[in-house]
Write an enzyme that holds these catalytic residues in place. Structure first.
Site, PDB file in Angstrom:
ATOM      1  N   LYS A 283       0.849  -1.179   0.000  1.00 25.33           N
ATOM      2  CA  LYS A 283       0.000   0.000   0.000  1.00 25.33           C
ATOM      3  C   LYS A 283       0.894   1.241   0.000  1.00 25.33           C
ATOM      4  O   LYS A 283       1.815   1.354   0.790  1.00 25.33           O
ATOM      5  CB  LYS A 283      -0.908  -0.007   1.230  1.00 25.33           C
ATOM      6  CG  LYS A 283      -2.119   0.894   1.119  1.00 25.33           C
ATOM      7  CD  LYS A 283      -3.121   0.610   2.223  1.00 25.33           C
ATOM      8  CE  LYS A 283      -4.383   1.452   2.027  1.00 25.33           C
ATOM      9  NZ  LYS A 283      -5.405   1.172   3.039  1.00 25.33           N
ATOM     10  N   GLU A 369     -18.815  -6.336  10.488  1.00 28.14           N
ATOM     11  CA  GLU A 369     -19.773  -5.606  11.307  1.00 28.14           C
ATOM     12  C   GLU A 369     -20.746  -6.526  12.036  1.00 28.14           C
ATOM     13  O   GLU A 369     -21.114  -6.266  13.194  1.00 28.14           O
ATOM     14  CB  GLU A 369     -20.555  -4.611  10.444  1.00 28.14           C
ATOM     15  CG  GLU A 369     -19.714  -3.493   9.856  1.00 28.14           C
ATOM     16  CD  GLU A 369     -19.061  -3.848   8.534  1.00 28.14           C
ATOM     17  OE1 GLU A 369     -18.424  -2.962   7.934  1.00 28.14           O
ATOM     18  OE2 GLU A 369     -19.180  -5.024   8.092  1.00 28.14           O
ATOM     19  N   ARG A 397     -25.005  -3.075   8.003  1.00 25.49           N
ATOM     20  CA  ARG A 397     -24.549  -4.421   7.671  1.00 25.49           C
ATOM     21  C   ARG A 397     -24.709  -5.394   8.842  1.00 25.49           C
ATOM     22  O   ARG A 397     -24.653  -6.603   8.653  1.00 25.49           O
ATOM     23  CB  ARG A 397     -23.083  -4.380   7.214  1.00 25.49           C
ATOM     24  CG  ARG A 397     -22.789  -3.316   6.170  1.00 25.49           C
ATOM     25  CD  ARG A 397     -21.393  -3.428   5.632  1.00 25.49           C
ATOM     26  NE  ARG A 397     -21.333  -4.416   4.571  1.00 25.49           N
ATOM     27  CZ  ARG A 397     -20.197  -4.898   4.067  1.00 25.49           C
ATOM     28  NH1 ARG A 397     -19.037  -4.523   4.548  1.00 25.49           N
ATOM     29  NH2 ARG A 397     -20.224  -5.783   3.095  1.00 25.49           N
TER      30      ARG A 397
END
Length: 624
Positions: A283, A369, A397
């Protein structure tokens, strides 16, 4: 990274068909140009940077090998897709990303035929791609479908549900795991830890189709014997897990080695059945500040790319997120039963300091979640005081768990709901427009909406002391600037307060709409009530207002349908109170991206918009 003076290859690429005309040996140079262009563009517009820098080579290789848009690329999550947007006809518009009337921050079907599936939330790509692969088989179409899952998306349970299903089918699906060791906060979980051990130690590359296995630095027989039990459980190499699910696993391979990526994808393109390619990327790749701080450069405002650090923010009044973060640290010091839970949003939810102060009571569950909510329920059963810090749009969610595991059992779980209402540049996938509506229908739930920063702290304390499920719902950014009292004051549950006495017209305002309501009331000589509680409502206050005023206007930063105003409508109807009521809130449509202020104005929830709406309704009433 040294900025290029121009981009001779990229300048001539408007669509992937142009890319496929390039000789393969020029792709590495194109990657340098694309990465430079991305840094330059995002530095001017702001946006997501680190994840896209890590997918430059992978994006080029995918569009080079596959016949997009006929072949389908399904990105998960959308942070990875800026290079995809640049190569698919949106290069000249990339500077408008996340701005009002500009291109969208995430992959959006309505924006481009190359955006095969819309994405804002993570862990959806494999399910969607499998559906498309099945459709291609049923329709007898020669299409390839590729799901690119990364940035922590593999930590979501939905991804494994889809893998489990896909492996049992014969669909021509390629899943690419972009393993950059990150979600937004650093990635977490046993799977991540296992992969990290493998990738930092012995490297195994397995190619099943050719019955060829290559093992570099192969461990001794004694070492393999020691690992026998782990092998039986399917956890010796990362590929074993995915092979057990029915996939042909390839990798790990270097996600920045373009020649290898192109060759591997070309080989996989012709293979039948479910395939799994594991690529390892960095990243922030190619831009040293982002490599050193991938979290800080995940989502950025405008910056100078020639400098090593992002600009420091000037000291200012705390945001609601910061108020929550400080309260959580304080209350956990006061009460050793308090624990904090976040689904991969440590920074966004203001929990960095809490993790440092109370590491044994901090739980980042990854992008999961549903698990976060039920984990909290289990903790509450055993006497802990769990606080789930979660964005409004992400709590959607975990709704089944909220109902079944928390509300039905009346467990004392406090939900600190951030980014409620309109969030701005991230657009409708991240707008918390529905939580009043989906929370207030749940028995036992207490729902609070602070009008300012100090009230937010008081409501959080009220929620942690309540012996049942509760939610404190606050918007992105700053409030009106009210000084925060560091004590643990509470609010009487279900009690509203009158902030201004007026004549005939009453404004019943919830949360962020209280401040503009006060401004409007000065011009219209209206009464202003800070309702504070969406549930339970202050019924005594509503009865009193109905008996002393001619008309009520409810104000909320939530959709009108089913929201806080609807709750007041229902009560007035049940009580047969004789008063006109009008609801002002978010419209029944998806507001696109822009600054939060621009969207508030578009929704008519700033002071001018509220005043205009009230005057229109009053004019209609006067003619009746």
């Amino acid at each position: 990274m040294t900025s290029l003076e121009n981009h001779p290859l990229l300048d001539n690429i408007n669509l992937p068909s142009d890319l496929r005309l390039l000789p393969e040996e020029e792709l590495v140079s194109l990657a340098h140009e694309l990465r430079d262009f991305l840094i330059s563009s995002v530095s001017k517009s702001g946006g997501h940077l680190s994840a896209g820098l890590g997918t430059v080579e992978l994006t080029i290789a995918l569009h080079y090998v596959f016949d997009t848009p006929n072949d389908k690329l399904i990105w998960d999550v959308g942070h990875q897709a800026y290079p995809h947007k640049i190569l698919t006809g949106r290069k000249d518009k990339i500077s408008t990303i996340r701005q009002k009337d500009g291109i969208t921050p995430f992959v959006t079907r309505s924006e481009s035929e190359y955006d095969a599936f819309g994405v804002g939330h993570s862990s959806t790509s494999i399910s969607a791609a499998l559906g498309m692969a099945i459709a291609a088989a049923i329709n007898n179409e020669k299409k390839r479908t590729v799901a690119i899952i990364g940035d922590g998306g593999i930590t979501g349970g939905m991804a494994f549900e889809a893998l489990n299903h896909a492996g049992a089918l014969d669909a021509n699906l390629l899943v690419i795991l972009n393993d950059n060791d990150m979600s937004i906060s650093p990635n977490v979980g046993a799977l991540k830890n296992h992969l990290a051990k493998i990738l930092s130690g012995k490297l195994y590359t397995t190619v099943k189709e050719g019955s060829k296995k290559v093992m570099s630095n192969m461990p001794s027989v004694w070492e393999l014997a020691r690992r026998t039990e782990e092998h039986i459980k399917g956890m010796v190499i990362p590929g074993t897990l995915f092979e057990e699910l029915g996939f042909n696993y390839i990798g790990p391979i270097d996600g920045h080695d373009l020649p290898t990526l192109v060759q591997t994808l070309a080989n996989l393109k012709d293979l039948q059945g479910p395939q799994f390619l594991h690529v390892v990327t960095q990243k922030g790749k190619g831009y040293s500040p982002a490599e050193a701080d991938p979290v800080g450069y995940h989502g950025v405002s405008t910056f100078d790319p020639s400098k090593e650090n992002l600009p420091k923010k000037a000291p200012s009044a705390p945001t609601y997120t910061e108020v929550f973060g400080q309260w959580l640290c304080d209350i956990a010091t006061e009460n050793d039963k308090v624990v904090g839970i976040t689904p991969a949003m440590r920074e966004g939810s203001g929990m960095v300091e809490f993790e440092q102060l109370h590491p044994t009571r901090y739980f980042d569950v990854g992008i999961a979640e549903q698990h976060a909510v039920t984990l909290a329920a289990g903790m509450a059963c055993e006497g802990l005081k769990p606080v789930v810090a979660i964005y409004s749009t992400f709590l959607q969610r975990g709704y089944d768990q909220l109902i079944h595991d928390v509300a039905l059992q009346n467990l004392p779980v406090l939900f600190a709901i951030d980014r409620a209402g309109l969030v701005g540049p991230d657009g409708p996938t991240h707008s918390g427009s529905y939580d009043y509506s989906y929370l207030r229908c749940l028995p036992n739930m207490v729902i609070m909406a602070p009008a300012d920063e100090n009230e937010c702290r008081q409501m959080l304390t009220t929620g942690i002391q309540y012996n049942g499920p509760s939610a404190v719902r606050y918007p992105r950014g700053k409030g009106p600037g009210t000084k925060v009292d560091a004590t643990f004051g509470t609010i009487e549950i279900g009690r509203a307060i009158q902030l201004r006495a007026g004549n005939k017209v009453a404004l019943l305002a919830f949360g962020s709409t209280v401040t503009p309501a006060l401004e409007v009331a000065e011009k219209l000589d209206a009464t202003v009530i800070n309702m504070r509680f969406v549930k339970p409502l202050d019924e005594e206050m509503i009865r009193n207002i109905a008996s002393t005023h001619n008309v009520i206007f409810t104000l909320e930063e939530n959709v009108v349908k089913g929201g806080a105003g609807s709750a007041i409508n229902e009560f007035i109807n049940e009580e047969n109170l004789n008063i006109h009521v009008f609801n002002i809130g978010l419209p029944d449509l998806n507001l696109e991206h822009g600054s939060r202020e621009e969207l508030i104005e578009e929704a008519g929830l700033n002071a001018d918009g509220i005043k205009r709406s009230i005057e229109q309704h009053l004019k209609t009433l006067s003619k009746a």
